[in-house]
Design an enzyme around this catalytic site. Structure first.
Site, PDB file in Angstrom:
ATOM      1  N   GLY A 141       0.833  -1.193   0.000  1.00  0.00           N
ATOM      2  CA  GLY A 141       0.000   0.000   0.000  1.00  0.00           C
ATOM      3  C   GLY A 141       0.866   1.240   0.000  1.00  0.00           C
ATOM      4  NE  ARG A 142      -3.254   6.247   0.503  1.00  0.00           N
ATOM      5  CZ  ARG A 142      -4.353   5.619   0.876  1.00  0.00           C
ATOM      6  NH1 ARG A 142      -4.278   4.716   1.848  1.00  0.00           N
ATOM      7  NH2 ARG A 142      -5.515   5.876   0.324  1.00  0.00           N
TER       8      ARG A 142
ATOM      9  CD  GLU B 207       1.159  -2.690  19.963  1.00  0.00           C
ATOM     10  OE1 GLU B 207       0.641  -1.580  19.732  1.00  0.00           O
ATOM     11  OE2 GLU B 207       2.092  -3.164  19.289  1.00  0.00           O
TER      12      GLU B 207
ATOM     13  CG  HIS C  30       2.433   0.865  17.836  1.00  0.00           C
ATOM     14  ND1 HIS C  30       1.434  -0.065  17.902  1.00  0.00           N
ATOM     15  CD2 HIS C  30       2.238   1.519  16.665  1.00  0.00           C
ATOM     16  CE1 HIS C  30       0.661   0.017  16.832  1.00  0.00           C
ATOM     17  NE2 HIS C  30       1.131   0.986  16.063  1.00  0.00           N
TER      18      HIS C  30
ATOM     19  NE  ARG D 104      -2.654  -2.184  14.061  1.00  0.00           N
ATOM     20  CZ  ARG D 104      -2.213  -0.996  13.715  1.00  0.00           C
ATOM     21  NH1 ARG D 104      -0.914  -0.829  13.462  1.00  0.00           N
ATOM     22  NH2 ARG D 104      -3.043   0.027  13.602  1.00  0.00           N
TER      23      ARG D 104
END
Length: 332
Positions: free
Chosen positions: A158-159, A270, A288, A241
């Site tokens: 994706g981006r 997490e 994160h 993730r």
């Protein structure tokens, strides 16, 4: 008698000047300090709210909105929204929004940096130095892997994946990718990227980077069998993730020398981290923070505020939040 203003709940302390824009239209129920809200606390906060501004720390599904008869919109501060049960919220008639695009380049920067840190053993070297071991230096101390001229394998194009691919050009890396569907030829050309199947991606990777969205269908996609197909000199970087990776299988591979190193910004449980990963020196661990530049985090909150204002029918985009997740709810 003046009509009561809509009420919105802000689940975590965010940038006060940006969140303050909500007060032009709503009564705002702020949260003063970072809080791990339990299900009952979330349900209580939502029960009297017309909208909510939440973060990835706040899981919301059918149970949390069962008593929230007024709730019409939830604006998530993050591009990912696996903290939200979107089908359940859609059934309840609640618009969900997220904050894509504004964090693309910052996250791509960080993903590339984390990959480099893992490959070149940067945090391991700093730890070694701080422990006073430099006097034990030899010519073969802390030998890592090169990025220049190596094969970068991107899972999820994706981006953010495309941003990482573009950065690889400066290191003269060969770029392979696997995605749910192949990208248009023009994007492949711009990214200098070649589409391959999943197994080929694993086998050829010198540096594997995970940037695909999480869903139950890809839970532990990178498991013991997948890791066994990778080179023992390869690295794994995850800025997507934590649930994508079987962390015990990863710890096995890292400790046995079947994988050279890993860079992890996300974890399955997490904020808890698998203690086996904490004990390993050949894994770079960050909390994160891939999108954590000041400008980007402010842009994320600003977009979330715009979404909430519009979803609740106010502002120049009333009824048309910029980035809805379940756009079908807007037509109801």
């Amino acid at each position: 008698m003046a009509e009561a203003r809509p009420r919105v709940w802000v689940s975590q302390p965010l940038f006060a000047d940006i969140v303050g824009r909500l007060r032009e239209h709503f009564d705002v129920d702020d949260t003063a300090q970072v809080t791990q809200h339990g299900s009952a606390a979330i349900a209580a906060a939502l029960a009297g709210s017309d909208g909510a501004l939440v973060t990835l720390n706040d899981p919301i599904g059918a149970a949390e909105v069962a008593g929230a008869g007024r709730l019409r919109a939830i604006a998530n501060v993050g591009v990912g929204y696996n903290n939200l049960d979107v089908p359940a919220l859609s059934r309840a008639g609640i618009v969900v929004t997220n904050t894509p695009d504004v964090l693309t380049e910052t996250t791509a920067d960080f993903g590339f940096a984390l990959m480099m840190a893992a490959a070149r053993r940067i945090t391991e070297g700093e730890r070694w130095l701080r422990e006073g071991q430099w006097r034990q230096w030899s010519f073969e101390t802390l030998l890592g892997g090169d990025l220049h001229g190596s094969t970068l394998a991107i899972l999820g194009m994706g981006r953010i994946g495309q941003g990482i691919a573009r950065r690889a050009a400066g290191f003269d890396m060969r770029v392979l990718y696997h995605n749910r569907s192949r990208l248009p030829e023009g994007i492949e050309r711009d990214c200098r990227a070649q589409y391959v199947d999943f197994d080929s991606l694993l086998v050829q990777a010198d540096h594997l980077v995970l940037v695909l969205p999480y869903s139950p269908q890809v839970h532990h996609l990178v498991n013991a069998a997948a890791l066994a197909k990778m080179k023992p000199t390869a690295t794994l970087t995850n800025v997507a993730r934590g649930g994508l990776v079987d962390e015990d299988a990863l710890a096995d591979a890292l400790s046995a020398g079947r994988l050279a190193a890993a860079g992890l910004d996300v974890f399955e449980g997490e904020p808890a981290v698998n203690p086996r990963l904490l004990a390993l020196r050949n894994v770079v661990l960050t909390p994160h923070i891939a999108s954590a530049s000041l400008a980007t985090r402010r842009a994320m909150v600003s977009l979330a505020v715009d979404n909430l204002i519009a979803a609740l029918g106010f502002g120049p985009d009333a009824g048309r939040p910029p980035t809805p997740v379940n756009a079908g709810q807007l037509k109801r």
